[in-house]
Enzyme design. Structure first.
Site, mmCIF file in Angstrom:
data_model
loop_
_atom_site.group_PDB
_atom_site.id
_atom_site.type_symbol
_atom_site.label_atom_id
_atom_site.label_comp_id
_atom_site.label_asym_id
_atom_site.label_seq_id
_atom_site.Cartn_x
_atom_site.Cartn_y
_atom_site.Cartn_z
ATOM 1 C CG ASP A 1 -1.276 -19.499 137.044
ATOM 2 O OD1 ASP A 1 -1.446 -18.998 138.359
ATOM 3 O OD2 ASP A 1 -0.143 -19.683 136.593
ATOM 4 N NE ARG B 1 -6.577 -13.026 154.083
ATOM 5 C CZ ARG B 1 -5.281 -13.238 153.403
ATOM 6 N NH1 ARG B 1 -4.774 -12.311 152.704
ATOM 7 N NH2 ARG B 1 -4.832 -14.628 153.312
ATOM 8 C CG ASP C 1 -6.597 -8.139 149.627
ATOM 9 O OD1 ASP C 1 -6.613 -7.085 149.499
ATOM 10 O OD2 ASP C 1 -5.993 -8.801 148.934
ATOM 11 C CG ASN C 2 -2.362 -8.509 150.855
ATOM 12 O OD1 ASN C 2 -3.002 -9.407 150.544
ATOM 13 N ND2 ASN C 2 -1.860 -7.852 149.751
ATOM 14 C CG ASP D 1 -0.287 -11.749 150.785
ATOM 15 O OD1 ASP D 1 0.558 -12.346 150.019
ATOM 16 O OD2 ASP D 1 -1.387 -11.690 150.599
#
Ligand code: AMP
Ligand code: MG
Length: 495
Positions: free
Chosen positions: A127, A185, A254-255, A264
């Site tokens: 969302d 990243r 990705d972190n 993150d």
């Protein structure tokens, strides 16, 4: 979205200028009722920004994404990622935007980034929103890590949006303003590799070198030298985590940053009783990202980075793979070196001796067996040097192991006891963001009461100085959660 006339940010957006192909220009969702929940005055000063402007309604409109400040070029960054071992070729900023880059008062380039600012082209099923709790958690953890001296992204602000967002229940929404030395990243390189556009991959690597490791530009082979720098930086970072009992919780590729900053803060936590298998994340069923696995996972992620950029090392594939492997293998030695240096400092050893690893490992086995609180132990140990062993004794239900270990430690500690104890205390925190304290502050903030958050942030801002001795109300900030609490504790990711 409107644009303000006078920008309070001196944006200079190199990522947008130089890395076309690795982002989508995008705008934040407008929200009706923004309200500032947390603001980082110290960081605003460091960024050369005006705190009183940012706290004003016009400033809050910028921090929540309602207004694009002059010079900002909001984009959603593209990246891929191995999540819990499985590869997702297209992740990217699903609910975040890079507003732009500024140069701080120390001359360092910093990203200004919004998280929770609405759906983007990378949102997939999400969302695009974030809840107050997780965004304030990121604020707290970043500030705690910063005060502990660990490289980290930091939060400039958290603004409540006035919206309700649907999670397991309806929760109040928020936008976090995150500041990072960049958002490059491992996953950014993986994304560039999936495009099979070698020019793009090289442009990205050269950009990362110029931004983070300019010293390798003149090396014989700048790209392998760059890879070596990233491997080394991650080895230091993860050693720092291990030294303070930090569990990242979601070390997906990705972190993991190229800069070496922790990024993150989702299901992260500090360990109470020492146990390498500790894992708090509710979605980490296999314990992949458990405390003791972090170095190995760090190296695994760095192998994925090597796969993405290996073509840049040499035209000859075998030679390139050999170079990458040699550097990757060196992670272990680098990590062990940084970790042991950190452990020696924690124990008050001023130099390196042959048998130190055994002293450290035997201690950790003892802490594990006796379920001793990791953070409290090192302060109780320095206190014993000052002549008060009561706290140390209280930590060990069964004293035999401690009695056997103490003389080995004592024999390695030389010099004036007060000086050694002070040196130990300068690296061993009294205050870390304990899970129960963080949750308590977040629950109250979600209900509209920010006082516990503010107290917790004050405590964590100065983690190495013991305060509040004899103050009943505050003494708990130095103590672990009750065991029953920790055993049932889980943090939730991605909300
Ligand atoms: P994270 O676990 O927070 O590192 O997020 C992993 C990926 O999921 C990233 O690509 C995020 O942008 C994306 N993501 C997480 N939560 C949402 C959300 N509510 N809406 C859209 N994307 C999301
Ligand atoms: Mg992420």
């Amino acid at each position: 979205m409107t644009t303000v006339e006078r920008s309070h940010f001196a944006f200079d957006n190199t990522y947008v200028r130089e890395l076309g192909g690795l982002y989508e220009a995008w705008r934040a969702n407008e929200v009706a009722d923004p309200r500032l929940l947390a603001f980082n005055d110290e960081l605003a000063d460091e960024l050369g920004l005006d705190p009183s402007f940012l706290r004003s309604p016009d400033g809050v409109a910028v921090l929540v994404g309602n207004v694009v400040p002059e010079g900002a070029e909001p984009i959603a960054q593209a990246y891929s990622g191995h999540q819990f071992g499985g590869f997702s070729p297209r992740l990217g900023d699903g609910r975040a935007l890079l507003l732009g880059e500024v140069i701080d008062v120390h001359g360092r380039r910093r990203d200004i980034h919004l998280k929770g600012s609405g759906r983007t082209p990378f949102a997939r099923g999400g969302d695009g929103k974030a809840a107050i709790g997780p965004m304030l958690r990121e604020f707290i953890m970043g500030e705690a890590m910063h005060a502990l001296g660990v490289p980290t992204t930091r939060a400039l602000a958290v603004v409540a949006t006035g919206e309700s967002i649907a999670r397991e229940s309806l929760l109040p929404g928020a936008v976090l303003t995150r500041v990072a030395s960049s958002h490059l990243r491992v996953g950014t390189f993986q994304y560039a590799a999936t495009t099979h556009d070698r020019e793009l991959l090289k442009r990205l690597a050269d950009y990362a070198i110029a931004r983070h490791y300019p010293e390798v530009t003149g090396a014989n082979n700048p790209h392998i030298a760059f890879y070596e720098r990233v491997v080394d930086t991650q080895a230091t970072l993860i050693a720092r985590w291990m030294n303070i009992g930090f569990i990242h919780g979601v070390m997906n590729t990705d972190n993991m940053t190229i800069s070496g900053e922790t990024i993150d803060y989702g299901p992260c936590a500090f360990m109470d009783a020492f146990n390498p298998e500790t894992v708090f994340s509710s979605i980490d069923h296999q314990g992949r990202y458990a405390y003791g696995n972090q170095p190995m996972i760090g190296q695994w992620n760095l192998a994925r980075l090597a796969e993405a950029i290996v073509y840049l090392f040499d035209d000859d594939t075998d030679a390139a793979v050999k170079m990458a492997t040699d550097v990757l293998v060196s992670f272990n030695e680098r990590f062990n070196g940084y970790w042991l240096t950190g452990m020696r400092a924690k124990l008050g050893f001023r130099d390196a001796h042959e048998g130190d690893v055994e002293i450290v490992n035997d201690l950790l086995a003892l802490l594990h067996a006796e379920r001793v609180d990791f953070t409290s132990f090192f302060r109780a140990l320095s206190r014993s040097l000052r002549g008060d062993s009561s706290r140390l004794d209280a930590l060990f239900p069964n004293r035999l192991g401690l009695l056997a270990w103490m003389p080995r430690w004592r024999a390695r500690v030389s010099g004036d006891a007060g000086t050694v104890a002070a040196q130990m205390d300068s690296v061993n925190p009294v205050y870390v963001p304990r899970n129960h304290l963080v949750e308590e502050a977040l629950a109250a903030a979600t209900q509209g009461d920010l006082s516990a958050l503010s107290t917790l942030l004050d405590v964590l801002a100065d983690p190495f100085t013991e305060r509040f001795e004899g103050d009943e109300r505050m003494a708990r900030y130095a103590e672990p959660a009750p065991v029953e609490y920790t055993e049932g504790y889980a943090t939730f990711c991605g909300t």
